[in-house]
Design a protein around this motif. Structure first.
Motif, short mmCIF file in Angstrom:
data_model
loop_
_atom_site.label_atom_id
_atom_site.label_comp_id
_atom_site.label_asym_id
_atom_site.label_seq_id
_atom_site.Cartn_x
_atom_site.Cartn_y
_atom_site.Cartn_z
N UNK A 265 -20.53 -47.52 -3.06
CA UNK A 265 -20.06 -46.46 -3.91
C UNK A 265 -19.96 -44.94 -3.06
N UNK A 266 -18.95 -44.86 -2.74
CA UNK A 266 -18.41 -43.57 -2.03
C UNK A 266 -17.83 -42.63 -3.09
N UNK A 267 -18.13 -41.52 -3.19
CA UNK A 267 -17.44 -40.55 -4.14
C UNK A 267 -16.09 -40.16 -3.58
N UNK A 268 -15.19 -39.81 -4.47
CA UNK A 268 -13.77 -39.85 -4.50
C UNK A 268 -13.25 -38.45 -5.18
N UNK A 269 -12.11 -38.13 -4.93
CA UNK A 269 -11.79 -36.92 -5.70
C UNK A 269 -11.64 -36.95 -7.20
N UNK A 270 -12.33 -35.83 -7.70
CA UNK A 270 -12.81 -35.70 -9.05
C UNK A 270 -14.41 -35.89 -9.35
N UNK A 271 -15.01 -36.47 -8.27
CA UNK A 271 -16.20 -36.73 -8.41
C UNK A 271 -17.23 -35.69 -8.06
N UNK A 272 -18.29 -35.34 -8.52
CA UNK A 272 -19.27 -34.33 -8.17
C UNK A 272 -20.31 -34.65 -7.53
N UNK A 273 -20.30 -34.08 -6.17
CA UNK A 273 -21.61 -34.59 -5.44
C UNK A 273 -22.45 -33.12 -5.09
N UNK A 274 -23.85 -33.62 -4.69
CA UNK A 274 -24.66 -32.52 -4.52
C UNK A 274 -25.14 -32.43 -2.99
N UNK A 275 -25.31 -31.23 -2.63
CA UNK A 275 -26.14 -30.96 -1.20
C UNK A 275 -26.65 -29.57 -1.14
N UNK A 276 -27.69 -29.40 -0.91
CA UNK A 276 -28.60 -28.17 -0.95
C UNK A 276 -28.59 -27.50 -2.22
N UNK A 277 -28.20 -26.12 -2.03
CA UNK A 277 -27.71 -25.60 -3.42
C UNK A 277 -26.47 -25.53 -4.08
N UNK A 278 -25.64 -26.38 -3.65
CA UNK A 278 -24.39 -26.57 -4.04
C UNK A 278 -24.07 -28.07 -4.73
N UNK B 260 -3.43 -29.26 6.20
CA UNK B 260 -4.07 -29.97 5.41
C UNK B 260 -5.09 -28.97 4.26
N UNK B 261 -4.54 -28.83 3.08
CA UNK B 261 -5.46 -28.19 2.23
C UNK B 261 -6.33 -28.88 1.25
N UNK B 262 -7.58 -28.61 1.20
CA UNK B 262 -8.51 -29.52 0.32
C UNK B 262 -8.92 -28.54 -0.73
N UNK B 263 -8.75 -28.81 -1.91
CA UNK B 263 -9.19 -27.87 -2.95
C UNK B 263 -10.46 -28.43 -3.29
N UNK B 264 -11.61 -27.59 -3.42
CA UNK B 264 -12.88 -28.02 -3.92
C UNK B 264 -13.54 -26.83 -4.80
N UNK B 265 -14.24 -27.51 -5.78
CA UNK B 265 -14.84 -26.49 -6.64
C UNK B 265 -16.26 -26.53 -6.21
N UNK B 266 -16.86 -25.27 -6.05
CA UNK B 266 -18.37 -25.15 -5.39
C UNK B 266 -18.96 -24.39 -6.56
N UNK B 267 -19.98 -25.04 -6.80
CA UNK B 267 -21.06 -24.48 -7.74
C UNK B 267 -22.31 -24.49 -7.31
N UNK B 268 -23.21 -22.98 -7.65
CA UNK B 268 -24.30 -22.72 -7.02
C UNK B 268 -25.22 -23.56 -8.05
#
Length: 207
Positions: free
Chosen positions: A76-89, A117-125
């Motif tokens: 189970x490796x997360x992919x594009x569209x999956x939300x993952x958490x690390x620390x406060x983000x 290469x441009x990686x688009x990522x949504x970052x939520x606190x």
């Protein structure tokens, strides 16, 4: 002359029927107790064997389940569209662009050494205080496991990058664009996103 009188044979005492029955009963009890003892020993051995077999079987099942769980976690490796958490983000990789040669406009721009290469990522606190996000907290990897750092200068020329020292308050989120300069022909396969400089990070597949 007198003749000796022959001895008169004495009658043999008759065996008591009570003694005979007592003997038979005693022998019967001995045989019965011996049989019961053998049955008890056999039953005990069978029970121990069965318990051992069940324990071993149970252990095997647990091991199988443990191995399956570990294999499942590895797969189970997360992919594009999956939300993952690390620390406060909480991170969600939404898109990836490859083969970009220049970022900016005709007057202010930055050219790639190879390809951008441009990686688009949504970052939520998701923490309880403001935290700073920076593109350097994201690492990119190719199929050979080589690690690439972000190109901070290129991110400055990229409109709405949100990847350069961006403060995010609790509950807020930004759509960041993290830029990497890779050799031409190299395909990115994954990124590792860190909530802080010292966190373990989470991996997201790009394929």
């Amino acid at each position: 002359m007198t003749h000796p009188v022959p001895p008169v044979p004495q009658p043999q005492p008759k065996k008591s029927r009570g003694c005979l029955w007592a003997t038979l009963i005693g022998l019967g009890l001995v045989v019965l107790f011996g049989f019961v003892g053998c049955v008890a020993v056999i039953a005990s051995v069978g029970s121990d064997s069965s318990s051992s077999g069940q324990s071993a079987s149970s252990g095997d099942k647990k091991d199988d389940k443990g191995d399956s769980a570990e294999s499942s976690d590895e797969e189970k490796t997360a992919g594009i569209g999956d939300t993952v958490e690390d620390g406060a983000f909480a991170f969600t990789v939404t898109d990836i662009e490859t083969g970009v040669s220049r970022i900016g406009n005709d007057f202010l721009h930055h050219d790639a050494q190879g390809q951008f290469v441009i990686v688009h990522v949504t970052v939520e606190n998701i923490g309880d205080q403001a935290e700073m996000f920076h593109g350097s907290s994201v690492k990119l990897y190719d199929a050979d496991g080589k690690e690439y750092s972000n190109d901070g200068e290129a991110e400055i020329y990229l409109e709405d990058s949100e990847a350069f020292l961006t403060d995010i308050n609790p509950g807020n989120k930004v759509d960041a664009k993290v830029v990497f300069d890779l050799p031409e022909g190299v395909e990115p396969v994954s990124v590792k996103l860190h909530g802080s400089l010292f966190s373990s990070g989470v991996t997201v597949s790009l394929s």
